[in-house]
Design an enzyme around this catalytic site. Structure first.
Site, PDB file in Angstrom:
ATOM      1  N   LEU A  21      26.815  -0.484   3.813  1.00  0.00           N
ATOM      2  CA  LEU A  21      26.043  -1.807   3.721  1.00  0.00           C
ATOM      3  C   LEU A  21      25.396  -2.069   4.745  1.00  0.00           C
ATOM      4  O   LEU A  21      25.838  -2.304   5.895  1.00  0.00           O
ATOM      5  CB  LEU A  21      27.248  -3.023   3.462  1.00  0.00           C
ATOM      6  CG  LEU A  21      26.658  -4.397   2.693  1.00  0.00           C
ATOM      7  CD1 LEU A  21      26.017  -3.980   1.506  1.00  0.00           C
ATOM      8  CD2 LEU A  21      27.787  -5.212   2.883  1.00  0.00           C
ATOM      9  N   ASP A  22      23.847  -2.162   4.590  1.00  0.00           N
ATOM     10  CA  ASP A  22      23.196  -2.367   5.840  1.00  0.00           C
ATOM     11  C   ASP A  22      22.608  -3.680   6.082  1.00  0.00           C
ATOM     12  O   ASP A  22      22.157  -4.550   5.095  1.00  0.00           O
ATOM     13  CB  ASP A  22      21.663  -1.532   5.639  1.00  0.00           C
ATOM     14  CG  ASP A  22      21.935   0.093   5.782  1.00  0.00           C
ATOM     15  OD1 ASP A  22      22.842   0.300   6.512  1.00  0.00           O
ATOM     16  OD2 ASP A  22      21.088   0.819   5.228  1.00  0.00           O
ATOM     17  N   LYS A  35      26.076 -14.779  23.841  1.00  0.00           N
ATOM     18  CA  LYS A  35      26.068 -14.683  22.404  1.00  0.00           C
ATOM     19  C   LYS A  35      24.523 -14.680  22.119  1.00  0.00           C
ATOM     20  O   LYS A  35      23.631 -15.558  22.618  1.00  0.00           O
ATOM     21  CB  LYS A  35      26.571 -16.157  21.992  1.00  0.00           C
ATOM     22  CG  LYS A  35      28.200 -16.116  22.260  1.00  0.00           C
ATOM     23  CD  LYS A  35      28.672 -17.359  21.591  1.00  0.00           C
ATOM     24  CE  LYS A  35      30.178 -17.518  21.823  1.00  0.00           C
ATOM     25  NZ  LYS A  35      30.789 -18.713  21.274  1.00  0.00           N
ATOM     26  N   GLY A 237       7.612  14.364  13.548  1.00  0.00           N
ATOM     27  CA  GLY A 237       7.357  12.905  13.912  1.00  0.00           C
ATOM     28  C   GLY A 237       5.693  12.525  13.513  1.00  0.00           C
ATOM     29  O   GLY A 237       5.332  12.873  12.461  1.00  0.00           O
ATOM     30  N   SER A 238       5.197  12.161  14.735  1.00  0.00           N
ATOM     31  CA  SER A 238       3.635  11.784  14.488  1.00  0.00           C
ATOM     32  C   SER A 238       2.761  12.859  14.142  1.00  0.00           C
ATOM     33  O   SER A 238       1.759  12.527  13.802  1.00  0.00           O
ATOM     34  CB  SER A 238       3.118  11.024  15.827  1.00  0.00           C
ATOM     35  OG  SER A 238       3.222  11.709  16.705  1.00  0.00           O
ATOM     36  N   GLY A 240       3.263  15.153  11.672  1.00  0.00           N
ATOM     37  CA  GLY A 240       3.360  15.360  10.291  1.00  0.00           C
ATOM     38  C   GLY A 240       4.652  16.099  10.091  1.00  0.00           C
ATOM     39  O   GLY A 240       5.507  16.183  10.616  1.00  0.00           O
ATOM     40  N   VAL A 263      13.062   3.038   9.912  1.00  0.00           N
ATOM     41  CA  VAL A 263      14.277   2.951   9.160  1.00  0.00           C
ATOM     42  C   VAL A 263      13.993   3.357   7.751  1.00  0.00           C
ATOM     43  O   VAL A 263      13.239   2.705   7.155  1.00  0.00           O
ATOM     44  CB  VAL A 263      15.181   1.604   9.071  1.00  0.00           C
ATOM     45  CG1 VAL A 263      16.325   1.939   8.284  1.00  0.00           C
ATOM     46  CG2 VAL A 263      15.535   1.185  10.659  1.00  0.00           C
ATOM     47  N   ASP A 267      14.155   9.285   4.648  1.00  0.00           N
ATOM     48  CA  ASP A 267      14.589   9.284   3.238  1.00  0.00           C
ATOM     49  C   ASP A 267      13.329   8.927   2.185  1.00  0.00           C
ATOM     50  O   ASP A 267      13.358   9.719   1.149  1.00  0.00           O
ATOM     51  CB  ASP A 267      15.592   8.063   2.869  1.00  0.00           C
ATOM     52  CG  ASP A 267      16.830   8.235   3.938  1.00  0.00           C
ATOM     53  OD1 ASP A 267      17.361   9.521   4.150  1.00  0.00           O
ATOM     54  OD2 ASP A 267      17.380   7.182   4.271  1.00  0.00           O
ATOM     55  N   THR A 300       7.028  -1.343   6.798  1.00  0.00           N
ATOM     56  CA  THR A 300       7.855  -2.510   6.394  1.00  0.00           C
ATOM     57  C   THR A 300       9.126  -2.759   7.111  1.00  0.00           C
ATOM     58  O   THR A 300       9.505  -1.790   7.815  1.00  0.00           O
ATOM     59  CB  THR A 300       8.636  -2.073   4.927  1.00  0.00           C
ATOM     60  OG1 THR A 300       9.427  -0.993   4.987  1.00  0.00           O
ATOM     61  CG2 THR A 300       7.325  -1.801   3.609  1.00  0.00           C
TER      62      THR A 300
END
Length: 323
Positions: A21-22, A35, A237-238, A240, A263, A267, A300
């Site tokens: 659960l992200d 805090k 990575g950058s 490709g 993130v 995937d 995003t």
């Protein structure tokens, strides 16, 4: 537009043994001892296979997510998947589903990711999972095994599963890391269809730097020749991504987009490539769709994943060349 292919999409089953659960949030500054007052969290279902299914759905594709779930956290994660309209096959996990937390420092833009371990699995749990996946595997379809193994699941899990899927006529795409990746890369009697890794993982397996695209392609092809997989994908990575396999050696450029969060980008790449193959696209076009999905996800925040309009625009700008 996002390519649809010329025929019916082959069925896709994603497998997530160690979902999470992200929770993602942000703070004005991330410092020790104090805090930290955070923004309201965004909560998403997470884990490699789950993210692949979510991204496939963003591209108008269909998949079924087989997910190991346990406890109250597992119930909440399952509800989120159902709210997202994703077909779910539930496998009972031997303990509480884990959580993960990402916190963005709004001052620097740095992102801090905290990932908890999953529940401990015993040999009977592993056997039940193998049976469940083999039983759900679609004949003529694709099974995507993505993400980390929970504690207790042997590194050889993919090798144990591969011959059972081959007997059903299902192709297995594997995206994993660590000992599980090394076990697949070592070669086996029943190679997986596709094996994916990043450049650091490839260099670790090779035992040497892979500075050029040709170096990466040579190593990927060596894994194919050794019987690890029929095709090997390596992210640079950058710079490709590289693929080597029966259709040759290819490179796809990474798009130059504003990076908000990486993130889920890997995937999303797997989702785009898998959906491209399932729709019968040529290898260069499947690579182009994969790169577009990954780059769109980088645009995003947190765990939001790719937007269809961004994928379509970036796919039209794809640059795929043979090596």
């Amino acid at each position: 537009m996002i390519p649809q292919g010329s025929g019916a999409q082959a069925p896709i089953l994603t497998v997530t043994l160690n979902p999470a659960l992200d929770l993602s949030t942000s703070a004005a500054e991330v410092v020790p001892d104090l805090k930290l007052r955070c923004a309201a969290p965004v909560i998403d279902p997470g884990g490699g296979g789950i993210n692949v299914s979510r991204a496939v759905a963003r591209m108008g594709g269909r998949s079924t997510a087989l997910v190991a779930l346990g406890g109250g956290t597992g119930q909440r994660l399952c509800a989120l998947l159902q709210e997202a309209g994703l077909p779910v096959l539930r496998l009972d996990a031997p303990g509480e589903t884990r959580q993960s937390l990402s916190v963005t420092d709004r001052g620097t833009g740095g992102q801090y990711r905290f990932v908890l371990p999953g529940p401990d699995w015993m040999p009977p749990d592993v056997g039940l999972a193998l049976d469940a996946i083999a039983g759900a595997a679609p004949a003529g379809g694709i099974v995507v095994l993505s993400g980390s193994n929970p504690p207790g699941v042997p590194a050889e899990f993919a090798a144990m599963l591969a011959p059972r899927l081959n007997r059903r006529g299902a192709r297995m795409f594997v995206d994993t890391s660590g000992a599980a990746l090394a076990a697949v890369a070592a070669g086996q009697d029943a190679p997986v269809e596709v094996l994916r890794m990043d450049d650091a993982e490839a260099e670790g397996l090779a035992g040497r730097p892979l500075p050029s695209r040709a170096d990466t392609a040579d190593f990927a092809f060596a894994l194919v020749a050794a019987g690890a997989a029929r095709s090997v994908l390596i992210a640079r990575g950058s710079d490709g991504n590289i693929v080597a396999g029966p259709d040759g050696r290819w490179h796809v450029e990474a798009h130059r987009v504003p990076i908000v969060s990486k993130v889920g980008a890997g995937d999303s790449f797997v989702a785009g490539y898998t959906l491209g193959v399932a729709r019968g696209l040529s290898l260069p076009d499947a690579l182009g769709l994969a790169a577009a999905a990954a780059s769109a996800t980088c645009m995003t925040p947190a765990t939001e994943l790719c937007h269809p309009d961004d994928i379509a625009r970036l796919y039209d700008q794809r640059i795929v060349t043979p090596i």
